[in-house]
Design a protein around this motif. Structure first.
Motif, PDB file in Angstrom:
ATOM      1  N   TYR A 208       0.797  -1.082  -0.109  1.00 45.33           N
ATOM      2  CA  TYR A 208       0.063  -0.035  -0.125  1.00 45.33           C
ATOM      3  C   TYR A 208       0.930   1.307   0.016  1.00 45.33           C
ATOM      4  O   TYR A 208       1.484   1.724  -0.963  1.00 45.33           O
ATOM      5  N   ARG A 209       0.907   1.809   1.218  1.00 48.16           N
ATOM      6  CA  ARG A 209       2.026   2.776   1.363  1.00 48.16           C
ATOM      7  C   ARG A 209       3.033   2.751   2.594  1.00 48.16           C
ATOM      8  O   ARG A 209       2.664   2.450   3.488  1.00 48.16           O
ATOM      9  N   VAL A 210       4.193   3.181   2.340  1.00 45.61           N
ATOM     10  CA  VAL A 210       5.475   3.109   3.212  1.00 45.61           C
ATOM     11  C   VAL A 210       4.915   3.984   4.343  1.00 45.61           C
ATOM     12  O   VAL A 210       4.556   5.124   4.202  1.00 45.61           O
ATOM     13  N   GLY A 211       5.107   3.698   5.787  1.00 41.11           N
ATOM     14  CA  GLY A 211       4.644   4.172   7.045  1.00 41.11           C
ATOM     15  C   GLY A 211       3.731   3.665   7.557  1.00 41.11           C
ATOM     16  O   GLY A 211       3.639   3.616   8.940  1.00 41.11           O
ATOM     17  N   GLY A 212       2.939   2.837   6.990  1.00 40.38           N
ATOM     18  CA  GLY A 212       1.671   1.801   7.834  1.00 40.38           C
ATOM     19  C   GLY A 212       0.773   2.612   8.399  1.00 40.38           C
ATOM     20  O   GLY A 212       0.716   3.674   8.081  1.00 40.38           O
ATOM     21  N   THR A 213      -0.031   2.039   9.213  1.00 38.64           N
ATOM     22  CA  THR A 213      -0.979   2.397   9.999  1.00 38.64           C
ATOM     23  C   THR A 213      -0.760   3.941  10.343  1.00 38.64           C
ATOM     24  O   THR A 213      -1.591   4.895  10.487  1.00 38.64           O
ATOM     25  N   CYS A 214       0.269   3.938  11.406  1.00 34.52           N
ATOM     26  CA  CYS A 214       0.527   5.246  12.246  1.00 34.52           C
ATOM     27  C   CYS A 214       0.699   6.338  11.224  1.00 34.52           C
ATOM     28  O   CYS A 214      -0.117   7.264  11.672  1.00 34.52           O
ATOM     29  N   VAL A 215       1.620   6.230  10.269  1.00 37.37           N
ATOM     30  CA  VAL A 215       1.809   7.289   9.523  1.00 37.37           C
ATOM     31  C   VAL A 215       0.738   7.835   8.422  1.00 37.37           C
ATOM     32  O   VAL A 215       0.236   8.792   8.186  1.00 37.37           O
ATOM     33  N   ILE A 216       0.140   6.892   7.906  1.00 38.08           N
ATOM     34  CA  ILE A 216      -0.768   6.864   6.765  1.00 38.08           C
ATOM     35  C   ILE A 216      -2.268   7.097   7.390  1.00 38.08           C
ATOM     36  O   ILE A 216      -2.933   7.826   6.802  1.00 38.08           O
ATOM     37  N   ARG A 217      -2.713   6.327   7.973  1.00 33.80           N
ATOM     38  CA  ARG A 217      -3.977   6.197   8.618  1.00 33.80           C
ATOM     39  C   ARG A 217      -4.350   5.825  10.012  1.00 33.80           C
ATOM     40  O   ARG A 217      -5.169   5.042  10.532  1.00 33.80           O
ATOM     41  N   GLY A 218      -3.618   6.282  10.854  1.00 36.58           N
ATOM     42  CA  GLY A 218      -3.560   6.203  12.476  1.00 36.58           C
ATOM     43  C   GLY A 218      -2.899   7.482  13.016  1.00 36.58           C
ATOM     44  O   GLY A 218      -3.599   8.585  12.858  1.00 36.58           O
ATOM     45  N   CYS A 219      -1.944   7.056  13.960  1.00 33.50           N
ATOM     46  CA  CYS A 219      -1.611   8.126  15.078  1.00 33.50           C
ATOM     47  C   CYS A 219      -1.460   9.608  14.590  1.00 33.50           C
ATOM     48  O   CYS A 219      -1.971  10.615  14.818  1.00 33.50           O
ATOM     49  N   VAL A 220      -0.692   9.736  13.169  1.00 34.76           N
ATOM     50  CA  VAL A 220      -0.264  10.930  12.844  1.00 34.76           C
ATOM     51  C   VAL A 220      -1.321  11.917  12.208  1.00 34.76           C
ATOM     52  O   VAL A 220      -1.667  12.941  12.866  1.00 34.76           O
ATOM     53  N   PRO A 221      -2.234  11.292  11.424  1.00 32.71           N
ATOM     54  CA  PRO A 221      -3.346  12.057  11.039  1.00 32.71           C
ATOM     55  C   PRO A 221      -4.529  12.264  11.944  1.00 32.71           C
ATOM     56  O   PRO A 221      -4.855  13.227  11.903  1.00 32.71           O
ATOM     57  N   LYS A 222      -4.377  11.433  12.717  1.00 32.64           N
ATOM     58  CA  LYS A 222      -5.553  11.351  13.996  1.00 32.64           C
ATOM     59  C   LYS A 222      -5.060  12.374  14.782  1.00 32.64           C
ATOM     60  O   LYS A 222      -5.836  13.402  15.359  1.00 32.64           O
ATOM     61  N   LYS A 223      -3.757  12.750  15.251  1.00 32.99           N
ATOM     62  CA  LYS A 223      -3.475  13.532  16.128  1.00 32.99           C
ATOM     63  C   LYS A 223      -3.629  14.691  15.469  1.00 32.99           C
ATOM     64  O   LYS A 223      -3.859  15.906  16.414  1.00 32.99           O
ATOM     65  N   LEU A 224      -3.225  15.231  14.270  1.00 32.33           N
ATOM     66  CA  LEU A 224      -3.438  16.477  13.660  1.00 32.33           C
ATOM     67  C   LEU A 224      -4.895  16.741  13.583  1.00 32.33           C
ATOM     68  O   LEU A 224      -5.351  18.097  13.872  1.00 32.33           O
ATOM     69  N   MET A 225      -5.953  15.871  13.717  1.00 27.54           N
ATOM     70  CA  MET A 225      -7.392  16.190  13.975  1.00 27.54           C
ATOM     71  C   MET A 225      -7.697  16.596  15.357  1.00 27.54           C
ATOM     72  O   MET A 225      -8.572  17.380  15.186  1.00 27.54           O
ATOM     73  N   VAL A 226      -6.884  15.914  16.158  1.00 30.37           N
ATOM     74  CA  VAL A 226      -7.106  16.220  17.669  1.00 30.37           C
ATOM     75  C   VAL A 226      -6.695  17.755  17.807  1.00 30.37           C
ATOM     76  O   VAL A 226      -7.528  18.427  18.429  1.00 30.37           O
ATOM     77  N   TYR A 227      -5.324  18.192  17.245  1.00 27.61           N
ATOM     78  CA  TYR A 227      -5.241  19.617  17.211  1.00 27.61           C
ATOM     79  C   TYR A 227      -6.224  20.515  16.832  1.00 27.61           C
ATOM     80  O   TYR A 227      -6.522  21.488  17.406  1.00 27.61           O
ATOM     81  N   ALA A 228      -6.725  20.124  15.582  1.00 21.54           N
ATOM     82  CA  ALA A 228      -7.814  21.079  15.049  1.00 21.54           C
ATOM     83  C   ALA A 228      -8.897  21.112  16.058  1.00 21.54           C
ATOM     84  O   ALA A 228      -9.420  22.219  15.958  1.00 21.54           O
ATOM     85  N   GLY A 229      -9.379  20.016  16.496  1.00 17.57           N
ATOM     86  CA  GLY A 229     -10.612  20.008  17.277  1.00 17.57           C
ATOM     87  C   GLY A 229     -10.413  20.896  18.489  1.00 17.57           C
ATOM     88  O   GLY A 229     -11.427  21.299  19.217  1.00 17.57           O
ATOM     89  N   ARG A 230      -9.097  20.875  19.089  1.00 17.32           N
ATOM     90  CA  ARG A 230      -8.861  21.521  20.521  1.00 17.32           C
ATOM     91  C   ARG A 230      -8.838  22.995  20.378  1.00 17.32           C
ATOM     92  O   ARG A 230      -8.909  23.799  21.302  1.00 17.32           O
ATOM     93  N   PHE A 231      -8.875  23.523  19.188  1.00 19.16           N
ATOM     94  CA  PHE A 231      -8.941  25.166  18.713  1.00 19.16           C
ATOM     95  C   PHE A 231     -10.232  25.364  19.245  1.00 19.16           C
ATOM     96  O   PHE A 231     -10.392  26.693  19.723  1.00 19.16           O
ATOM     97  N   ALA A 232     -11.206  24.714  19.105  1.00 16.88           N
ATOM     98  CA  ALA A 232     -12.595  25.017  19.509  1.00 16.88           C
ATOM     99  C   ALA A 232     -12.758  25.686  21.001  1.00 16.88           C
ATOM    100  O   ALA A 232     -13.263  26.732  21.555  1.00 16.88           O
TER     101      ALA A 232
END
Length: 465
Positions: free
Chosen positions: A42-66
């Motif tokens: 699929y894509r190098v980086g695995g779950t964490c980088v591609i569809r896990g920890c990293v993109p999810k944490k960026l979304m967490v940051y987005a939500g906390r601005f509220a």
């Protein structure tokens, strides 16, 4: 002389899977002088980088601005009503994921690892076959690092209408109403994200509390905080899902119905072992469908190893990385060592955030006998002006006989950052006396960890379930 000693191999190591564990193993092994190929379908980086920890944490940051925008008024700022744009977040998030993927590719190339964009399956203890090209590669050692995938359990009528934590990153728009099913890390984090970004969020879990396996009071406190942020329904299950116009109708076990625009099922993950060829070489899976390994990550077949989520030891990215590193040092570096899975600092990026290292109170009572528990519950300094209804909970669990700290639990802002530092002390075997003689950093929330002097009143043990 065995066949292994006389055979000709194309490479010293063939890694199946380009996630965190496989990439680290490949790079370290190559650094030790091994010839290494890595196959990723699929894509190098695995779950964490591609569809896990990293993109999810960026979304967490987005939500906390509220919360930040709302809190600003208490500190004298006048902030115009903020507006959130999902498309911008998605584009920026995906661009960062692509950037990180490129870095992973570059680092592998610089290490001398040959990366193959193909699916690899095992044919015998030393042979892998590339599915698309049909090429067969002979390897002295094979490492299985294929990770895991989300599953929709239990499978209910209409389950095809729901998405998992893979597809959530592909949503074209922010759902106005979303039902999140599950009570673990992933469900808790995504429910917090969607609620913060403005979705009317329902979090549904069959258990009586969230985050099974965590300290009971942390679980209780998180539930109380989440009940203020969203529609939290515990002790509840989904009976079926039906399409109703442009919405999805979720019928619950009690016959009630919730209409939403999206359903996210986050009830578990399973190792990616289907069609891998493990049974062909005599590797039997365990009851969880994972690959059994010893402490050095070696399977029942001496030339085949496995690391990361596929082994189901501790499904966390830092653990996969450590296991991959330990494997490479042991097999190719002449420096055998094994990962200690007993003390793992970890964080749940809920809001409020959770940071944990060591045992919860209930487990410590069972394993350590007599314990002392120190607790601090307080309103964070920031909330005194913002007016936010927010509480912090900190717990230190101490083995009475040795005075050793066997668990630290934090619920509150930046708990993950706090627990990383505390994890060093606990891993080193710090005692409560060590905590007590550490000078506090004032004014901070974390100073409470070194100023608690009196054990909490003994309470009735809280069930772990």
């Amino acid at each position: 002389m065995s066949r292994d000693e006389t055979d000709t191999f194309d490479v010293d190591l063939f890694v199946i899977g380009g996630g965190s564990g496989g990439v680290r193993a490949a790079r370290i092994a190559a650094g030790h002088g091994a010839t290494v190929r890595l196959a990723e379908e699929y894509r190098v980086g695995g779950t964490c980088v591609i569809r896990g920890c990293v993109p999810k944490k960026l979304m967490v940051y987005a939500g906390r601005f509220a919360d930040e925008f709302e809190d600003a008024a208490g500190f004298g700022w006048q902030v115009a009503p903020p507006q959130f744009d999902w498309a911008t977040l998605r584009a920026r998030r995906d661009a960062e994921v692509t950037r990180l993927e490129s870095i992973y590719d570059t680092n592998l190339m610089r290490a001398g690892v040959e990366v193959i964009a193909d699916r690899a399956v095992i044919e015998d203890p030393h042979t892998v076959r590339l599915v698309r090209s049909g090429e067969r590669v002979r390897a002295r050692t094979i490492l299985v690092a294929v990770g895991a995938h989300p599953v929709k359990e239990p499978l209910i009528p209409g389950a095809e209408l729901a998405i998992t934590s893979n597809e959530v990153f592909e949503l074209e728009s922010l759902p106005a109403r979303i039902l999140v099913v599950g009570g673990g890390y992933i469900a808790v984090e995504f429910a917090g994200i969607f609620a913060a970004l403005g979705s009317r969020t329902t979090l549904l879990h069959r258990g009586d509390r969230l985050l099974r396996g965590f300290d009971g009071e942390i679980r209780q406190a998180l539930g109380e905080a989440y009940a203020k942020r969203m529609d939290l329904r515990l002790g509840t299950t989904v009976h079926r899902l039906d399409r109703r116009g442009g919405a999805i109708a979720a019928t619950l076990h009690d016959g009630s119905v919730i209409e939403v625009d999206q359903v996210l099922v986050a009830t578990g993950r399973r190792p990616n072992v289907a069609g891998l060829g493990l049974e062909r070489v005599g590797i039997a899976l365990d009851a969880a469908g994972a690959v059994p390994v010893d402490r050095f990550s070696q399977t029942a077949v001496p030339s085949i190893y496995a690391v990361g989520d596929v082994t189901n030891r501790a499904a966390l990215t830092p653990i996969a990385i450590r296991e991959g590193h330990a494997f490479a040092d042991t097999v190719f570096g002449g420096r055998p060592w094994a990962v200690d899975h007993a003390l793992i600092p970890t964080a749940v990026f809920s809001t409020p955030e959770i940071g944990v290292v060591g045992h919860g109170e209930e487990v410590a009572r069972r394993l350590c006998g007599e314990i002392d528990v120190y607790e601090a519950r307080f309103r964070p300094m920031k909330a005194t002006l913002s007016g936010r209804d927010e509480r912090v909970l900190m717990k230190i669990v101490v083995e009475r006989a040795s005075d050793r700290v066997v668990g630290v639990h934090v619920l509150g802002h930046d708990a993950g950052e706090i627990i990383q530092a505390v994890g060093i002390a606990v891993t080193m075997g710090a005692t409560k006396a060590d905590f007590d003689r550490t000078i506090a950093v004032h004014p901070t929330a974390s100073e409470e960890l070194v100023t608690m002097r009196t054990p909490a009143v003994v309470k009735q043990p809280v069930a772990v379930g």
